[in-house]
Design an enzyme around this catalytic site. Structure first.
Site, PDB file in Angstrom:
ATOM      1  N   SER A   1      28.756 -68.203  62.237  1.00 40.52           N
ATOM      2  CA  SER A   1      29.473 -68.972  61.206  1.00 40.52           C
ATOM      3  C   SER A   1      28.555 -70.097  60.702  1.00 40.52           C
ATOM      4  O   SER A   1      27.488 -70.331  61.285  1.00 40.52           O
ATOM      5  CB  SER A   1      30.745 -69.574  61.802  1.00 40.52           C
ATOM      6  OG  SER A   1      30.382 -70.572  62.748  1.00 40.52           O
TER       7      SER A   1
ATOM      8  N   ASP B   1      28.930 -65.336  58.778  1.00 42.95           N
ATOM      9  CA  ASP B   1      30.387 -65.309  58.679  1.00 42.95           C
ATOM     10  C   ASP B   1      30.874 -66.517  57.862  1.00 42.95           C
ATOM     11  O   ASP B   1      30.484 -67.658  58.141  1.00 42.95           O
ATOM     12  CB  ASP B   1      30.940 -65.380  60.120  1.00 42.95           C
ATOM     13  CG  ASP B   1      32.429 -65.148  60.190  1.00 42.95           C
ATOM     14  OD1 ASP B   1      32.956 -64.356  59.393  1.00 42.95           O
ATOM     15  OD2 ASP B   1      33.063 -65.757  61.083  1.00 42.95           O
TER      16      ASP B   1
ATOM     17  N   ASP C   1      32.439 -66.565  51.245  1.00 41.68           N
ATOM     18  CA  ASP C   1      33.886 -66.773  51.301  1.00 41.68           C
ATOM     19  C   ASP C   1      34.303 -67.729  50.186  1.00 41.68           C
ATOM     20  O   ASP C   1      34.238 -68.947  50.329  1.00 41.68           O
ATOM     21  CB  ASP C   1      34.257 -67.338  52.676  1.00 41.68           C
ATOM     22  CG  ASP C   1      35.737 -67.684  52.769  1.00 41.68           C
ATOM     23  OD1 ASP C   1      36.469 -67.505  51.770  1.00 41.68           O
ATOM     24  OD2 ASP C   1      36.163 -68.140  53.844  1.00 41.68           O
TER      25      ASP C   1
ATOM     26  N   GLU D   1      35.488 -62.232  49.834  1.00 45.74           N
ATOM     27  CA  GLU D   1      36.900 -62.357  50.251  1.00 45.74           C
ATOM     28  C   GLU D   1      37.784 -62.691  49.071  1.00 45.74           C
ATOM     29  O   GLU D   1      37.455 -63.528  48.236  1.00 45.74           O
ATOM     30  CB  GLU D   1      37.043 -63.442  51.335  1.00 45.74           C
ATOM     31  CG  GLU D   1      38.504 -63.639  51.765  1.00 45.74           C
ATOM     32  CD  GLU D   1      38.675 -64.411  53.071  1.00 45.74           C
ATOM     33  OE1 GLU D   1      37.720 -64.478  53.864  1.00 45.74           O
ATOM     34  OE2 GLU D   1      39.778 -64.934  53.290  1.00 45.74           O
TER      35      GLU D   1
ATOM     36  N   GLY E   1      42.158 -68.132  64.548  1.00 45.57           N
ATOM     37  CA  GLY E   1      42.489 -69.016  65.656  1.00 45.57           C
ATOM     38  C   GLY E   1      43.407 -68.416  66.710  1.00 45.57           C
ATOM     39  O   GLY E   1      43.691 -67.214  66.706  1.00 45.57           O
TER      40      GLY E   1
ATOM     41  N   HIS F   1      39.863 -60.090  58.979  1.00 40.72           N
ATOM     42  CA  HIS F   1      39.544 -61.344  59.677  1.00 40.72           C
ATOM     43  C   HIS F   1      40.752 -61.764  60.515  1.00 40.72           C
ATOM     44  O   HIS F   1      41.849 -61.227  60.359  1.00 40.72           O
ATOM     45  CB  HIS F   1      39.243 -62.451  58.657  1.00 40.72           C
ATOM     46  CG  HIS F   1      37.877 -62.350  58.074  1.00 40.72           C
ATOM     47  ND1 HIS F   1      36.894 -63.263  58.354  1.00 40.72           N
ATOM     48  CD2 HIS F   1      37.329 -61.440  57.237  1.00 40.72           C
ATOM     49  CE1 HIS F   1      35.788 -62.912  57.699  1.00 40.72           C
ATOM     50  NE2 HIS F   1      36.019 -61.806  57.010  1.00 40.72           N
TER      51      HIS F   1
ATOM     52  N   ALA G   1      41.461 -61.393  63.626  1.00 35.91           N
ATOM     53  CA  ALA G   1      41.985 -60.196  64.284  1.00 35.91           C
ATOM     54  C   ALA G   1      42.081 -60.312  65.808  1.00 35.91           C
ATOM     55  O   ALA G   1      42.324 -59.316  66.476  1.00 35.91           O
ATOM     56  CB  ALA G   1      41.120 -59.000  63.905  1.00 35.91           C
TER      57      ALA G   1
ATOM     58  N   THR H   1      36.152 -60.706  65.451  1.00 33.85           N
ATOM     59  CA  THR H   1      36.707 -61.336  66.658  1.00 33.85           C
ATOM     60  C   THR H   1      35.859 -62.533  67.041  1.00 33.85           C
ATOM     61  O   THR H   1      34.647 -62.407  67.218  1.00 33.85           O
ATOM     62  CB  THR H   1      36.690 -60.332  67.840  1.00 33.85           C
ATOM     63  OG1 THR H   1      37.359 -59.133  67.447  1.00 33.85           O
ATOM     64  CG2 THR H   1      37.368 -60.918  69.070  1.00 33.85           C
TER      65      THR H   1
HETATM   66  P1  13P Z   1      39.857 -64.811  65.190  1.00 33.82           P
HETATM   67  O1  13P Z   1      40.044 -66.290  65.164  1.00 33.82           O
HETATM   68  O2  13P Z   1      41.171 -64.095  65.146  1.00 33.82           O
HETATM   69  O3  13P Z   1      39.024 -64.338  66.314  1.00 33.82           O
HETATM   70  O4  13P Z   1      39.106 -64.405  63.832  1.00 33.82           O
HETATM   71  C1  13P Z   1      37.723 -64.446  63.748  1.00 33.82           C
HETATM   72  C2  13P Z   1      37.218 -64.280  62.356  1.00 33.82           C
HETATM   73  O5  13P Z   1      37.885 -63.834  61.456  1.00 33.82           O
HETATM   74  C3  13P Z   1      35.816 -64.648  62.127  1.00 33.82           C
HETATM   75  O6  13P Z   1      35.468 -64.505  60.794  1.00 33.82           O
HETATM   76  O1  G3H Z   2      36.396 -67.368  61.142  1.00 34.31           O
HETATM   77  C1  G3H Z   2      35.961 -68.360  61.705  1.00 34.31           C
HETATM   78  C2  G3H Z   2      35.263 -68.242  62.980  1.00 34.31           C
HETATM   79  O2  G3H Z   2      36.168 -68.198  64.042  1.00 34.31           O
HETATM   80  C3  G3H Z   2      34.212 -69.298  63.119  1.00 34.31           C
HETATM   81  O3  G3H Z   2      34.654 -70.453  63.701  1.00 34.31           O
HETATM   82  O4  G3H Z   2      33.533 -72.228  62.307  1.00 34.31           O
HETATM   83  O5  G3H Z   2      34.412 -72.735  64.611  1.00 34.31           O
HETATM   84  O6  G3H Z   2      32.364 -71.324  64.311  1.00 34.31           O
HETATM   85  P1  G3H Z   2      33.685 -71.768  63.727  1.00 34.31           P
HETATM   86 ZN    ZN Z   3      37.160 -64.961  59.491  1.00 34.25          ZN
END
Ligand code: 13P
Ligand code: G3H
Ligand code: ZN
Length: 307
Positions: free
Chosen positions: A48, A81, A103, A133, A178, A208, A210, A253
């Site tokens: 991310s 991500d 995104d 997205e 989350g 996402h 998931a 995930t």
């Molecule tokens: P979760 O928070 O459900 O694991 O989703 C992760 C996600 O979508 C990362 O892009």
């Molecule tokens: O979709 C988001 C991911 O769970 C990334 O989370 O920005 O805390 O690394 P983060």
């Molecule tokens: Zn996501």
């Protein structure tokens, strides 16, 4: 080694989804790749924007290159991500990522199209895959319904893909990010998902938010000093249906990996109060996350898919 485009088309044709797992450290990256090697599943290792700065831009590629050397036959694709700007996507492309997500879900349709297109033009010149997205995932702790989540509009999705040329599309059909996804039962809008895939039948779709939030991890966390009451996720059965019977070709995930990691560390430290060597807890966490990744790849029908 087959490329990402091959695997997405293979997933679309054969009813499976490739797992995309977030990592922020070497322990998690190792577990993702060990688990995927064990199930013979192509895998996306995702960073991310937060992970980008936490790990440090200069460390990401060397980490992934080293792990590729240990898993020579495993297709490991490095993915950005939720890139929220052209700039971060460009940095990931320049750094050597295989895939980037722009995104623009919080932007207007027009603005989202404009920046996604710019990312596509830049990334495609370097052979990098672009996920976009459309629609907004429900916020943490929302009970998902039409008033609270901006589901992806199928007709807009068609227009969006035609205008931008993105390779895959993340859709909002009821999941959320989350550990606190639903107050009641998960409500996934399979009707909307079906309309989307009918409108853009050749486009791999991405799910996402998931994570399943396994209650075994929540119990351990709560037992050993944590506080996560009310945490709930998306049933594995729903994920499996999305992969097998719908065009979801990538499932993200992050949360479940965090839960596996933290529950293991909390338990180990609580039961071994004299241990101040983090390697002991980390080794157990790698083992637990590896099992989780294997289980996920089976749920996603992604076992034995390496070509
Ligand atoms: P979760 O928070 O459900 O694991 O989703 C992760 C996600 O979508 C990362 O892009
Ligand atoms: O979709 C988001 C991911 O769970 C990334 O989370 O920005 O805390 O690394 P983060
Ligand atoms: Zn996501």
């Amino acid at each position: 080694m087959k490329d990402l485009e091959f695997y997405f088309q293979d997933a679309l044709k054969n009813g499976y989804a490739i797992g995309a797992f977030n990592f922020n450290n070497l322990e998690t990256l190792k577990a993702i790749c060990n688990g995927s090697e064990n199930t013979h599943s192509p895998v996306l290792v995702a960073v991310s924007e937060g992970g980008f700065s936490y790990i440090g831009e200069n460390h990401i590629l060397p980490m992934v290159e080293a792990i590729r050397k240990e898993h020579k036959k495993l297709p490991i694709f490095l993915h950005l991500d939720h890139g929220k700007s052209f700039e971060i996507c460009k940095r990931a492309v320049d750094a050597g990522f295989d895939s980037v997500m722009f995104d623009g879900s919080s932007l207007s349709f027009e603005e989202n199209v404009k920046i996604t297109k710019k990312v596509v033009q830049y990334a495609h010149k370097k052979g990098v895959f672009v996920e976009a997205e459309l629609g907004v995932l429900a916020g943490i702790e929302d009970t998902v319904n039409a008033n609270e989540a901006l589901f992806t509009n199928p007709q807009k999705a068609k227009e969006f893909v035609e205008k931008t040329g993105c390779n895959s599309l993340a859709v909002a059909v009821g999941t959320s990010h989350g550990a606190y996804k639903y107050k009641g039962k998960p409500k996934i809008r399979f009707d909307i998902l079906e309309e989307i895939q009918n409108a853009i039948p050749n486009v791999p779709l991405v799910l996402h938010g998931a994570s399943s939030v396994p209650q075994k991890y929540i119990k351990i966390i709560n037992k050993f000093g944590g506080e996560m009451s009310g945490a709930a996720g998306t049933d594995a059965k729903i994920l499996s249906t999305c992969a097998k019977n719908f065009h979801i070709c990538k499932i993200n995930t992050d949360t479940d990996m965090r839960l596996a990691y933290i529950s293991t560390v909390r338990k180990h430290l609580a039961q071994n109060p004299k241990d101040f060597d983090i390697r002991n807890a980390n080794l157990l966490a790698i083992e637990e996350m590896t099992k989780l990744v294997e289980e996920k790849n089976r749920t996603f029908n992604c076992e034995n898919r390496v070509k």
